[in-house]
Write an enzyme that holds these catalytic residues in place. Structure first.
Site, mmCIF file in Angstrom:
data_model
loop_
_atom_site.group_PDB
_atom_site.id
_atom_site.type_symbol
_atom_site.label_atom_id
_atom_site.label_comp_id
_atom_site.label_asym_id
_atom_site.label_seq_id
_atom_site.Cartn_x
_atom_site.Cartn_y
_atom_site.Cartn_z
ATOM 1 N N ASP A 14 0.819 -1.219 0.000
ATOM 2 C CA ASP A 14 0.000 0.000 0.000
ATOM 3 C C ASP A 14 0.852 1.269 0.000
ATOM 4 O OD1 ASP A 14 0.955 -0.405 2.585
ATOM 5 O OD2 ASP A 14 -1.006 -0.842 3.438
ATOM 6 N N ASP A 29 -7.512 -2.497 14.425
ATOM 7 C CA ASP A 29 -8.921 -2.719 14.056
ATOM 8 C C ASP A 29 -9.099 -3.953 13.157
ATOM 9 O OD1 ASP A 29 -7.779 -1.851 11.695
ATOM 10 O OD2 ASP A 29 -9.112 -0.135 11.417
ATOM 11 N N HIS A 40 -7.371 -4.601 10.338
ATOM 12 C CA HIS A 40 -7.094 -4.424 8.894
ATOM 13 C C HIS A 40 -5.820 -5.159 8.477
ATOM 14 C CE1 HIS A 40 -4.763 -0.458 9.815
ATOM 15 N NE2 HIS A 40 -3.885 -1.368 9.523
ATOM 16 N N GLU A 54 -9.626 -1.605 5.447
ATOM 17 C CA GLU A 54 -10.268 -1.293 6.722
ATOM 18 C C GLU A 54 -11.527 -2.145 6.901
ATOM 19 O OE1 GLU A 54 -8.603 0.276 8.762
ATOM 20 O OE2 GLU A 54 -8.148 2.360 8.239
#
Ligand code: PGA
Length: 267
Positions: free
Chosen positions: A67, A136, A138, A143
């Site tokens: 990314d 979280d 990811h 996400e």
């Protein structure tokens, strides 16, 4: 999933490096999927040591990073291109043409993402994908709520991820809202996955990934569908796993032929 509960991030990183080195030694033209963040740093240091001291060569390998932030050019100190140069590529013998990182400044984002997917396919697919996990749940920058079949595309970060990553930016500087990330479907096509997670802050996400239901609300849980996933955690990141005693027993009692390339037993 194979769960290894290690005594320290350093030990986990050594195991991960041995696995990656095994892939590269078996296939000098291996395709590596790479991650940024604090988690893989010890793994990268160990691969650099192996390159210097043991002659591990990457000159035939290709690398694809997961990314990049939209809007950050190569020169920006928080860009992932810069991160990877500093912590990995400048110390190794990759050919520059074989280093691929999404371009956060690409004018046509959708076309760039499609081209990235094509490049992965043309390279023959990713042999081993290195992953961290967000607090979280990811993976990459997929996400919660990301499609489990998603491909490389633009995503918007959650406030939590932007806050987690603010430490890489200058005080007062805005963390970009948008990123380009390989999709969950892209990651699932890698032939093998090595996921590292350290510290108590990751314990909830690790438990949800390994023992929770497969759900887009915990993108890492999609890895339950993948046949070759090695999850390397320290005690703190393992602390919310209900079956941690079982994982320890399994890892300690593997038949010899099933032990990782060169990796000693953890017991
Ligand atoms: P970290 O990030 O390694 O900096 O904790 C992991 C991630 O967000 O995937």
């Amino acid at each position: 999933m194979e769960i290894a509960i290690t005594s320290s991030p350093r030990e986990a990183s050594r195991f991960a490096a041995q696995f990656v080195a095994g892939v590269v030694r078996a296939n000098p033209a291996a395709v590596l999927g790479l991650a940024t963040g604090g988690t893989p740093l010890d793994l990268y240091r160990e691969l650099i040591r192996m390159h210097r001291e043991e002659g591990l060569r990457f000159s035939g390998c290709t690398a694809f990073n997961l990314d990049e932030y939209v809007g950050l050019g190569h020169g920006h100190p928080a860009s992932y291109r810069r991160f990877m140069e500093e912590h990995f590529f400048q110390h190794l013998d990759f050919r520059p043409v074989n280093i691929r990182i999404p371009d956060g400044t690409a004018p046509e984002v959708a076309a760039h993402c499609a081209g990235y997917e094509r490049a992965i396919a043309e390279a023959g697919g990713i042999d081993v994908q290195i992953l961290g996990i967000g607090s979280d749940g990811h993976i990459g920058f997929n996400e919660p709520g990301s499609s489990l079949g998603s491909r490389t595309r633009i995503k918007s970060l959650t406030e939590r991820t932007r806050a987690d990553n603010a430490r890489y930016f200058a005080p007062g500087e805005e963390v970009p809202r948008h990123v380009i990330t390989m999709g969950i479907g892209t990651i699932l096509q890698a032939r093998s996955v090595v996921l590292l997670a350290f510290g108590e802050r990751k314990a909830g996400a690790v438990a949800a990934m390994v023992e929770g239901p497969v759900t887009a609300m915990v993108p890492a849980s999609a890895l339950q569908w993948h046949p070759v996933v090695k999850v390397l955690v320290d005690e703190a990141a393992a602390s919310a796993l209900a079956r941690r005693d079982y994982y320890r027993e399994v890892f300690a009692n593997k038949p010899d032929w099933q032990r990782w390339e060169g990796a000693p037993s953890l017991d």
